[in-house]
Design a protein around this motif. Structure first.
Motif, PDB file in Angstrom:
ATOM      1  N   LEU A   3       0.868  -1.169   0.000  1.00  0.00           N
ATOM      2  CA  LEU A   3       0.000   0.000   0.000  1.00  0.00           C
ATOM      3  C   LEU A   3       0.900   1.212   0.000  1.00  0.00           C
ATOM      4  O   LEU A   3       1.746   1.376   0.880  1.00  0.00           O
ATOM      5  N   ILE A   4       0.740   2.056  -1.012  1.00  0.00           N
ATOM      6  CA  ILE A   4       1.526   3.276  -1.135  1.00  0.00           C
ATOM      7  C   ILE A   4       0.560   4.441  -1.002  1.00  0.00           C
ATOM      8  O   ILE A   4      -0.342   4.608  -1.829  1.00  0.00           O
ATOM      9  N   ALA A   5       0.700   5.218   0.064  1.00  0.00           N
ATOM     10  CA  ALA A   5      -0.198   6.333   0.348  1.00  0.00           C
ATOM     11  C   ALA A   5       0.457   7.645  -0.064  1.00  0.00           C
ATOM     12  O   ALA A   5       1.581   7.937   0.351  1.00  0.00           O
ATOM     13  N   LEU A   6      -0.243   8.432  -0.882  1.00  0.00           N
ATOM     14  CA  LEU A   6       0.235   9.742  -1.294  1.00  0.00           C
ATOM     15  C   LEU A   6      -0.617  10.811  -0.637  1.00  0.00           C
ATOM     16  O   LEU A   6      -1.852  10.701  -0.587  1.00  0.00           O
ATOM     17  N   ALA A   7       0.024  11.857  -0.131  1.00  0.00           N
ATOM     18  CA  ALA A   7      -0.695  12.902   0.583  1.00  0.00           C
ATOM     19  C   ALA A   7       0.065  14.214   0.465  1.00  0.00           C
ATOM     20  O   ALA A   7       1.207  14.262  -0.008  1.00  0.00           O
ATOM     21  N   ALA A   8      -0.569  15.294   0.908  1.00  0.00           N
ATOM     22  CA  ALA A   8       0.047  16.619   0.928  1.00  0.00           C
ATOM     23  C   ALA A   8      -0.305  17.295   2.233  1.00  0.00           C
ATOM     24  O   ALA A   8      -1.243  16.886   2.936  1.00  0.00           O
ATOM     25  N   GLU A 158       7.589  27.804   0.978  1.00  0.00           N
ATOM     26  CA  GLU A 158       6.606  27.501   2.015  1.00  0.00           C
ATOM     27  C   GLU A 158       6.115  26.064   1.915  1.00  0.00           C
ATOM     28  O   GLU A 158       5.841  25.411   2.931  1.00  0.00           O
ATOM     29  N   SER A 159       6.015  25.540   0.689  1.00  0.00           N
ATOM     30  CA  SER A 159       5.592  24.156   0.507  1.00  0.00           C
ATOM     31  C   SER A 159       6.646  23.195   1.051  1.00  0.00           C
ATOM     32  O   SER A 159       6.324  22.194   1.704  1.00  0.00           O
ATOM     33  N   LEU A 160       7.916  23.502   0.816  1.00  0.00           N
ATOM     34  CA  LEU A 160       8.994  22.641   1.291  1.00  0.00           C
ATOM     35  C   LEU A 160       9.098  22.671   2.814  1.00  0.00           C
ATOM     36  O   LEU A 160       9.347  21.646   3.454  1.00  0.00           O
ATOM     37  N   ALA A 161       8.904  23.853   3.401  1.00  0.00           N
ATOM     38  CA  ALA A 161       8.929  23.944   4.855  1.00  0.00           C
ATOM     39  C   ALA A 161       7.791  23.140   5.464  1.00  0.00           C
ATOM     40  O   ALA A 161       7.958  22.454   6.489  1.00  0.00           O
ATOM     41  N   ARG A 162       6.634  23.197   4.840  1.00  0.00           N
ATOM     42  CA  ARG A 162       5.488  22.459   5.362  1.00  0.00           C
ATOM     43  C   ARG A 162       5.680  20.953   5.222  1.00  0.00           C
ATOM     44  O   ARG A 162       5.283  20.184   6.108  1.00  0.00           O
ATOM     45  N   VAL A 163       6.268  20.519   4.136  1.00  0.00           N
ATOM     46  CA  VAL A 163       6.453  19.076   3.968  1.00  0.00           C
ATOM     47  C   VAL A 163       7.481  18.563   4.972  1.00  0.00           C
ATOM     48  O   VAL A 163       7.363  17.437   5.472  1.00  0.00           O
ATOM     49  N   ARG A 164       8.488  19.383   5.292  1.00  0.00           N
ATOM     50  CA  ARG A 164       9.442  18.999   6.349  1.00  0.00           C
ATOM     51  C   ARG A 164       8.721  18.829   7.683  1.00  0.00           C
ATOM     52  O   ARG A 164       8.897  17.823   8.380  1.00  0.00           O
ATOM     53  N   ASP A 165       7.890  19.812   8.032  1.00  0.00           N
ATOM     54  CA  ASP A 165       7.184  19.755   9.318  1.00  0.00           C
ATOM     55  C   ASP A 165       6.174  18.610   9.351  1.00  0.00           C
ATOM     56  O   ASP A 165       5.996  17.952  10.383  1.00  0.00           O
ATOM     57  N   ARG A 166       5.501  18.369   8.221  1.00  0.00           N
ATOM     58  CA  ARG A 166       4.532  17.274   8.175  1.00  0.00           C
ATOM     59  C   ARG A 166       5.241  15.925   8.278  1.00  0.00           C
ATOM     60  O   ARG A 166       4.749  15.005   8.951  1.00  0.00           O
ATOM     61  N   ALA A 167       6.397  15.790   7.626  1.00  0.00           N
ATOM     62  CA  ALA A 167       7.154  14.545   7.728  1.00  0.00           C
ATOM     63  C   ALA A 167       7.585  14.291   9.167  1.00  0.00           C
ATOM     64  O   ALA A 167       7.527  13.151   9.660  1.00  0.00           O
ATOM     65  N   ALA A 168       8.013  15.338   9.863  1.00  0.00           N
ATOM     66  CA  ALA A 168       8.412  15.183  11.267  1.00  0.00           C
ATOM     67  C   ALA A 168       7.221  14.776  12.131  1.00  0.00           C
ATOM     68  O   ALA A 168       7.346  13.922  13.021  1.00  0.00           O
ATOM     69  N   ALA A 169       6.058  15.389  11.877  1.00  0.00           N
ATOM     70  CA  ALA A 169       4.859  15.055  12.644  1.00  0.00           C
ATOM     71  C   ALA A 169       4.432  13.607  12.395  1.00  0.00           C
ATOM     72  O   ALA A 169       4.033  12.895  13.328  1.00  0.00           O
ATOM     73  N   LEU A 170       4.516  13.159  11.148  1.00  0.00           N
ATOM     74  CA  LEU A 170       4.165  11.772  10.839  1.00  0.00           C
ATOM     75  C   LEU A 170       5.150  10.796  11.470  1.00  0.00           C
ATOM     76  O   LEU A 170       4.756   9.727  11.958  1.00  0.00           O
TER      77      LEU A 170
END
Length: 277
Positions: A3-8, A158-170
């Motif tokens: 299962l490969i989950a894609l998200a933003a 801003e998108s890259l900063a958010r993906v960094r923070d979201r990756a850390a949260a996950l």
């Protein structure tokens, strides 16, 4: 298990386009599942194999009642529809309010998606379009069953900063804390960048440095070309050789790299299928 989950995290970086593009060139049989709790897009943008519209009532909406009684992976096929190019899809919800009907069954769906690769009848990998996620997004309940969780992001700061923070949260939620530079835990959290191919190599290096510095445990697994014309061809809004588009050529490389790196760990002799090869 595949299962490969894609998200933003926020905005519209093209999760649905990325999901369909990867599925179109996936080296094994694949099912695209629109699991975005806010609703799906394919029913509005893609035609069914018979030339008419997709049925919005056959998909995530119809599977809700079945899943409450337990869900055998092969039952997923009872709720899928083929697109005009032959790709099998599980059509998403129509509106966000319908997501209430899926409360409590997201883990059941995740297990069925993950186990479909081992089906003795019709094995397939599942690429799940999870849309935008946040801390309270119910679709995240499927992620522990995933082999990969891929965050899609564009090249804006801003998108890259958010993906960094979201990756850390996950990583904190799925792995119990930061993983540093060694992404050993599963599911692997990766990043797919949507960018101009001319600048993608430099961007990958910069984003990986950012992800390591943030102790996210994530890394960039590939880049998809920022190709509006190719995206329109994929959605059937524009004529042209889809297989020659920058989008599909870049998707083919991402899919091949993922299988080279992780395919040996994915069980099940899923049959080859797809479009746009």
């Amino acid at each position: 298990m595949a299962l490969i989950a894609l998200a933003a995290d926020k905005g519209s970086p093209g999760v649905t386009t990325a999901s369909v593009a990867l599925a179109a060139v996936w080296p094994r049989r694949v099912l695209v599942a629109e699991t975005d709790p806010a609703g799906g897009d394919l029913v509005y943008r893609s035609a069914a194999a018979h030339g008419g519209p997709l049925n919005p009532n056959t998909g995530m909406l119809s599977i809700a009642a079945t899943a409450r009684r337990g869900l055998v992976p092969d039952q997923l096929w009872d709720h899928t529809q083929p697109l005009s190019g032959g790709l099998d899809v599980l059509v998403g919800l129509g509106i966000a309010e319908q997501a209430a009907g899926l409360a409590g069954i997201w883990p059941t769906l995740g297990r069925a998606f993950a186990q479909l690769a081992d089906s003795p009848q019709a094995p397939a990998d599942v690429i799940a379009d999870c849309g935008r996620i946040s801390g309270d997004s119910p679709v995240v309940e499927m992620f522990p069953q995933a082999a990969l969780v891929l965050l899609v992001a564009r090249a804006e700061p801003e998108s890259l900063a958010r993906v960094r923070d979201r990756a850390a949260a996950l990583a904190a939620r799925l792995h119990g804390g930061p993983r540093g530079a060694a992404p050993l835990a599963t599911p692997l959290i990766g990043v797919v960048l949507v960018a101009d191919p001319a600048h993608s190599a430099k961007l990958v290096h910069q984003v990986n440095d950012m992800l390591v510095a943030g102790q996210t445990g994530a890394r960039v697994v590939g880049t998809l070309a920022d190709d509006p014309a190719g995206a329109d061809q994929l959605a059937g809004r524009r004529r042209g050789r889809l297989d020659k588009s920058m989008l599909i050529r870049s998707a083919r490389k991402v899919a091949a790299d993922l299988h080279q790196s992780y395919g040996a760990a994915w069980s099940g002799p899923a049959a080859t299928s797809g479009a746009g090869r």
